[in-house]
Scaffold this motif. Sequence first.
Motif, PDB file in Angstrom:
ATOM      1  N   GLY A  48     -14.694 -15.665  -3.169  1.00 40.64           N
ATOM      2  CA  GLY A  48     -14.551 -15.060  -3.539  1.00 40.64           C
ATOM      3  C   GLY A  48     -14.112 -13.585  -4.374  1.00 40.64           C
ATOM      4  O   GLY A  48     -13.800 -13.191  -5.677  1.00 40.64           O
ATOM      5  N   VAL A  49     -12.225 -13.950  -3.475  1.00 44.43           N
ATOM      6  CA  VAL A  49     -11.870 -13.461  -4.088  1.00 44.43           C
ATOM      7  C   VAL A  49     -11.081 -13.504  -5.264  1.00 44.43           C
ATOM      8  O   VAL A  49     -10.521 -12.934  -6.615  1.00 44.43           O
ATOM      9  CB  VAL A  49     -10.216 -13.311  -2.928  1.00 44.43           C
ATOM     10  N   MET A  73     -18.403 -18.459   2.102  1.00 43.81           N
ATOM     11  CA  MET A  73     -17.812 -18.291   2.754  1.00 43.81           C
ATOM     12  C   MET A  73     -17.295 -18.487   0.611  1.00 43.81           C
ATOM     13  O   MET A  73     -16.254 -18.324  -0.118  1.00 43.81           O
ATOM     14  CB  MET A  73     -17.251 -20.330   2.587  1.00 43.81           C
ATOM     15  N   PHE A  74     -17.939 -19.475   0.406  1.00 40.10           N
ATOM     16  CA  PHE A  74     -18.193 -19.286  -1.580  1.00 40.10           C
ATOM     17  C   PHE A  74     -20.051 -18.278  -1.905  1.00 40.10           C
ATOM     18  O   PHE A  74     -20.430 -19.113  -3.255  1.00 40.10           O
ATOM     19  CB  PHE A  74     -18.736 -20.988  -1.589  1.00 40.10           C
ATOM     20  N   THR A  75     -19.389 -17.463  -2.282  1.00 37.99           N
ATOM     21  CA  THR A  75     -20.129 -15.510  -1.847  1.00 37.99           C
ATOM     22  C   THR A  75     -18.998 -15.030  -2.641  1.00 37.99           C
ATOM     23  O   THR A  75     -17.911 -15.415  -2.820  1.00 37.99           O
ATOM     24  CB  THR A  75     -21.162 -15.612  -1.174  1.00 37.99           C
ATOM     25  N   ASN A  76     -20.349 -14.066  -3.125  1.00 32.53           N
ATOM     26  CA  ASN A  76     -18.901 -12.797  -3.838  1.00 32.53           C
ATOM     27  C   ASN A  76     -18.649 -11.714  -2.188  1.00 32.53           C
ATOM     28  O   ASN A  76     -17.329 -11.059  -3.072  1.00 32.53           O
ATOM     29  CB  ASN A  76     -19.789 -11.577  -4.680  1.00 32.53           C
ATOM     30  N   VAL A  77     -18.731 -12.191  -0.987  1.00 34.44           N
ATOM     31  CA  VAL A  77     -18.100 -11.555   0.090  1.00 34.44           C
ATOM     32  C   VAL A  77     -17.243 -12.793   0.745  1.00 34.44           C
ATOM     33  O   VAL A  77     -16.824 -11.631   2.106  1.00 34.44           O
ATOM     34  CB  VAL A  77     -19.561 -10.586   0.983  1.00 34.44           C
ATOM     35  N   GLY A  78     -17.455 -13.822   0.294  1.00 32.00           N
ATOM     36  CA  GLY A  78     -16.279 -14.763   0.980  1.00 32.00           C
ATOM     37  C   GLY A  78     -14.710 -14.879   0.301  1.00 32.00           C
ATOM     38  O   GLY A  78     -14.231 -14.608  -0.240  1.00 32.00           O
ATOM     39  N   VAL A 119      -4.971  -9.561 -14.140  1.00 33.99           N
ATOM     40  CA  VAL A 119      -5.408 -10.358 -12.494  1.00 33.99           C
ATOM     41  C   VAL A 119      -4.533  -9.453 -11.852  1.00 33.99           C
ATOM     42  O   VAL A 119      -5.716  -8.750 -10.224  1.00 33.99           O
ATOM     43  CB  VAL A 119      -6.180 -12.265 -12.574  1.00 33.99           C
ATOM     44  N   TYR A 120      -3.212 -10.202 -11.374  1.00 37.20           N
ATOM     45  CA  TYR A 120      -2.784  -9.902 -10.420  1.00 37.20           C
ATOM     46  C   TYR A 120      -2.236  -8.505  -9.787  1.00 37.20           C
ATOM     47  O   TYR A 120      -2.589  -8.456  -8.819  1.00 37.20           O
ATOM     48  CB  TYR A 120      -1.182 -10.026 -10.506  1.00 37.20           C
ATOM     49  N   SER A 121      -2.927  -7.500 -10.934  1.00 37.94           N
ATOM     50  CA  SER A 121      -2.531  -5.859 -10.290  1.00 37.94           C
ATOM     51  C   SER A 121      -4.433  -5.937  -8.995  1.00 37.94           C
ATOM     52  O   SER A 121      -4.385  -5.003  -8.472  1.00 37.94           O
ATOM     53  CB  SER A 121      -3.244  -5.048 -11.725  1.00 37.94           C
ATOM     54  N   GLY A 122      -5.358  -6.561  -9.885  1.00 36.77           N
ATOM     55  CA  GLY A 122      -6.727  -5.858  -9.370  1.00 36.77           C
ATOM     56  C   GLY A 122      -6.480  -6.653  -7.825  1.00 36.77           C
ATOM     57  O   GLY A 122      -8.105  -6.339  -7.647  1.00 36.77           O
ATOM     58  N   GLN A 123      -6.069  -8.192  -7.790  1.00 31.21           N
ATOM     59  CA  GLN A 123      -6.778  -8.880  -7.356  1.00 31.21           C
ATOM     60  C   GLN A 123      -6.658  -9.304  -5.942  1.00 31.21           C
ATOM     61  O   GLN A 123      -8.035  -9.286  -5.093  1.00 31.21           O
ATOM     62  CB  GLN A 123      -6.564 -10.022  -7.748  1.00 31.21           C
ATOM     63  N   ALA A 124      -5.831  -8.211  -5.243  1.00 29.90           N
ATOM     64  CA  ALA A 124      -5.650  -8.664  -3.845  1.00 29.90           C
ATOM     65  C   ALA A 124      -6.388  -6.927  -3.417  1.00 29.90           C
ATOM     66  O   ALA A 124      -6.181  -7.041  -1.846  1.00 29.90           O
ATOM     67  CB  ALA A 124      -4.466  -8.078  -3.747  1.00 29.90           C
ATOM     68  N   THR A 125      -7.250  -6.419  -4.107  1.00 30.36           N
ATOM     69  CA  THR A 125      -7.949  -5.515  -3.383  1.00 30.36           C
ATOM     70  C   THR A 125      -9.240  -5.101  -2.891  1.00 30.36           C
ATOM     71  O   THR A 125      -9.605  -4.588  -2.267  1.00 30.36           O
ATOM     72  CB  THR A 125      -7.674  -3.962  -4.025  1.00 30.36           C
ATOM     73  N   PRO A 179      -5.720  -6.284  -4.513  1.00 29.27           N
ATOM     74  CA  PRO A 179      -6.911  -4.928  -4.139  1.00 29.27           C
ATOM     75  C   PRO A 179      -8.478  -6.104  -4.028  1.00 29.27           C
ATOM     76  O   PRO A 179      -8.674  -5.722  -2.846  1.00 29.27           O
ATOM     77  CB  PRO A 179      -6.961  -4.078  -5.126  1.00 29.27           C
ATOM     78  N   THR A 180      -8.776  -6.953  -4.486  1.00 27.94           N
ATOM     79  CA  THR A 180      -9.296  -7.387  -4.459  1.00 27.94           C
ATOM     80  C   THR A 180      -9.689  -8.211  -2.481  1.00 27.94           C
ATOM     81  O   THR A 180     -10.415  -8.171  -2.043  1.00 27.94           O
ATOM     82  CB  THR A 180      -9.568  -8.913  -5.658  1.00 27.94           C
ATOM     83  N   ALA A 181      -8.263  -9.017  -2.772  1.00 26.51           N
ATOM     84  CA  ALA A 181      -8.434 -10.021  -1.858  1.00 26.51           C
ATOM     85  C   ALA A 181      -8.296  -9.129  -0.048  1.00 26.51           C
ATOM     86  O   ALA A 181      -9.074  -9.188   0.507  1.00 26.51           O
ATOM     87  CB  ALA A 181      -6.891 -10.752  -1.548  1.00 26.51           C
TER      88      ALA A 181
END
Length: 349
Positions: free
Chosen positions: A211-212, A203-208, A70-76, A97-99
């Motif tokens: 959503g990270v 805020m609480f959507t897939n682009v908010g 999870v850590y690997s992909g989340q911040a992009t 990466p998610t962030a």
Amino acid sequence: METSARSSRLSFFSRRSDPNVMTVHEPVVIHLRDVEPRLIDVASWEYFKDKKVHWLIEMLAEMLGAFLYVYSGQATFYDSGCGYFGLTLLVHIGLGPTAAYIVGTITSQNGIGSLYTVGFSYAIGVVISITLCAATSGSHINPGLTVSLCVFRRFPIAKVARYILAQVIGAYAACLIVYLQWKDLLVAAENVLKAKGTYDTVMFTNVGPAGVFALYPSPKVNLYRVLLNEFMSNFVLGLAICGCRDPTNHFIPPAAAPWIIGFTYAVMIWGYAPTGAPANTARDVGGRLMAITIWGLKASGGTYAAISALTNTPATMLAFAVYDFLLGSSTRMSDTLYVTPPSTLLHIQ
């Protein structure tokens, strides 16, 4: 030359009293301590770890595997403007990466993330998780896989609950750490939404910003299509896992398996994340619980939360059933180089 080759082959054999009967020498056992000596004697600790508290070590390995994924992909994850929100990778490597993917769009910082970086990050997160943790726990990092192994591969039922608990905790911890690392930019993104008057709708959507961590569908997507999308994504990923675990599948050597599974996961992100494809219950539940910790029940996700949390297991079980009854065969010959003894399989699964 022929005589030399024959003697080389015979060097692996020894004769008994009957000169016509040959037997294979026992393989030479080389321990890690013989190749790479440790600074201190860890034999007592390793005995305690492997014999007394191995159940706890397995849980910690699953927790670490889920954390790394999870850590690997989340911040992009930053939104590129077209509403694409990729899967967050086994939690920490993918989370950063998610962030970036979401925060970059909200704050108009272009180029700090994309759907492609998210997919690659999650793929590498899967590879790291499997290569580091599989020898200890099997590196399931996925409740659907744990349940499927229990049903189809005799994985001990007593381990199922604690494996799943460890996976969820690992995902939760990864999301929480990524939040702390990205807090300044996440708060800045929230302030931008408030200034634009779109906080309540975005805020609480897939682009908010929420959503990270917690997965949400695109507001305009039909939930029945989301269910189909997630079921098929999990099904395809399950088939890839089955093929990689099959010792009679000579097209996939063990060293290639983590990469095939990782990039199958990445394909699911690249192709289907815009609709919503978590492909991992632990990542979804752990991330959602973390979002609720920070923002309260508003981050729970409503009806979609049930779809994203529960689809993974039946889809993976169907993949195992299809592979076992249609694609696999217990009568195939297996290369002994890739076969793991049954006792070891029970240990690492």
